[in-house]
Design a protein around this motif. Structure first.
Motif, PDB file in Angstrom:
ATOM      1  N   TRP A  75       0.842  -1.196   0.000  1.00  0.00           N
ATOM      2  CA  TRP A  75       0.000   0.000   0.000  1.00  0.00           C
ATOM      3  C   TRP A  75       0.875   1.242   0.000  1.00  0.00           C
ATOM      4  N   ALA A  83      -7.943   3.686  -3.997  1.00  0.00           N
ATOM      5  CA  ALA A  83      -9.020   3.367  -3.045  1.00  0.00           C
ATOM      6  C   ALA A  83      -9.940   4.575  -2.861  1.00  0.00           C
ATOM      7  N   VAL A  86     -12.231   4.732  -5.867  1.00  0.00           N
ATOM      8  CA  VAL A  86     -13.308   3.737  -5.760  1.00  0.00           C
ATOM      9  C   VAL A  86     -14.395   4.257  -4.827  1.00  0.00           C
ATOM     10  N   ASP A  87     -13.995   4.830  -3.695  1.00  0.00           N
ATOM     11  CA  ASP A  87     -14.974   5.379  -2.753  1.00  0.00           C
ATOM     12  C   ASP A  87     -15.771   6.532  -3.376  1.00  0.00           C
ATOM     13  N   GLN A  90     -18.315   5.121  -5.835  1.00  0.00           N
ATOM     14  CA  GLN A  90     -19.421   4.504  -5.088  1.00  0.00           C
ATOM     15  C   GLN A  90     -20.342   5.566  -4.482  1.00  0.00           C
ATOM     16  N   PRO A 112     -16.878   2.007   2.620  1.00  0.00           N
ATOM     17  CA  PRO A 112     -15.609   2.447   2.032  1.00  0.00           C
ATOM     18  C   PRO A 112     -14.701   1.252   1.735  1.00  0.00           C
ATOM     19  N   TYR A 113     -13.867   1.413   0.745  1.00  0.00           N
ATOM     20  CA  TYR A 113     -12.897   0.374   0.379  1.00  0.00           C
ATOM     21  C   TYR A 113     -11.990   0.112   1.580  1.00  0.00           C
ATOM     22  N   ARG A 115      -9.008  -0.339   3.910  1.00  0.00           N
ATOM     23  CA  ARG A 115      -7.633   0.146   3.914  1.00  0.00           C
ATOM     24  C   ARG A 115      -6.916  -0.392   5.142  1.00  0.00           C
TER      25      ARG A 115
END
Length: 177
Positions: A75, A83, A86-87, A90, A112-113, A115
Motif C-alpha cells: 500500500w 481506493a 473507488v470510494d 461509489q 468504504p474500500y 484500507r
C-alpha cells in the motif's frame, strides 16, 4: 538520527529490530543491498543502518509492519489514491440511485474500500531476530562480546557495539515517516 530527542545509535536500532527485525533485514537486502549482520560485525554503524531504514519506500515490509501488518504490504500512495477513487465512484453512484429512488432513505450507503490503517500488533512475542539477540545475554546479565565464549545457541555482539549500546540514555522509539 542520534540526537534531537529521538532514539539513535545502537539502542534505537536494537529497539526497531526487536519489533520488526525480520522485515528490516529483508528490506535492507532488497532495497539497499546491505545485510544486517554487517552491523553486528561492526562493518556499518547504527546511524548508517537507521539512515537506510528511513529511506524504505511505503511498499516495504517494514513500513507495512509499522502500519499494521501484512495487509498493509504494497500500500503506497498510488494504492491509497485508487481506493479513494473507488470510494468517490461509489458515493456518486449512491447519490444517483438515491435521487432516482422513490424513497431515498432505503438506499444503503456504500461501505468504504478497506484500507490497512495503523493497528497495533496483537501478542505473538518478539520476532526471531529479537530472540537471537536475547540469547546473547550472558548468565550474569551482560551481553556476550567478541572475546566471550558463547554456547551454540547464543548470539555474539561485538565489543564496540555493546559498549556504545550500554552508554546511551533511554530514548523514545524512532518513528519512520
Amino acid at each position: 538520527m542520534d540526537g534531537g530527542g529521538r532514539a539513535g545509535g545502537s539502542v534505537g536500532l536494537i529497539k526497531l529490530l526487536d519489533k520488526h527485525g525480520a522485515e528490516i533485514a529483508a528490506d535492507l537486502r532488497r532495497f539497499c543491498g546491505v545485510d544486517i549482520v554487517d552491523w553486528v560485525h561492526g562493518r556499518h554503524s547504527a546511524r548508517f543502518v537507521l539512515g537506510l531504514i528511513g529511506t524504505f519506500p511505503d511498499e516495504s515490509a517494514t513500513v507495512a509492519a509499522m502500519r499494521g501488518g501484512r495487509e498493509a504490504l504494497g500500500w503506497g500512495p498510488q494504492t491509497y489514491i485508487l481506493a479513494d477513487l473507488v470510494d468517490a465512484v461509489q458515493a456518486l453512484t449512491h447519490v444517483q440511485v438515491a435521487k432516482a429512488s422513490k424513497n431515498p432513505r432505503t438506499v444503503d450507503k456504500p461501505k468504504p474500500y478497506a484500507r490497512p490503517y495503523a493497528k497495533r500488533a496483537k501478542g505473538g512475542g518478539p520476532n526471531p531476530f529479537a530472540k537471537a539477540l536475547a540469547r546473547g545475554v550472558g548468565e550474569g546479565g551482560g551481553v556476550l562480546t567478541e572475546d566471550a565464549v558463547a554456547t551454540p545457541n547464543q548470539f555474539k555482539l561485538p565489543a564496540a557495539v555493546a559498549a556504545r549500546s550500554g552508554s546511551l540514555p533511554k530514548a523514545p522509539p524512532v518513528r519512520l515517516t
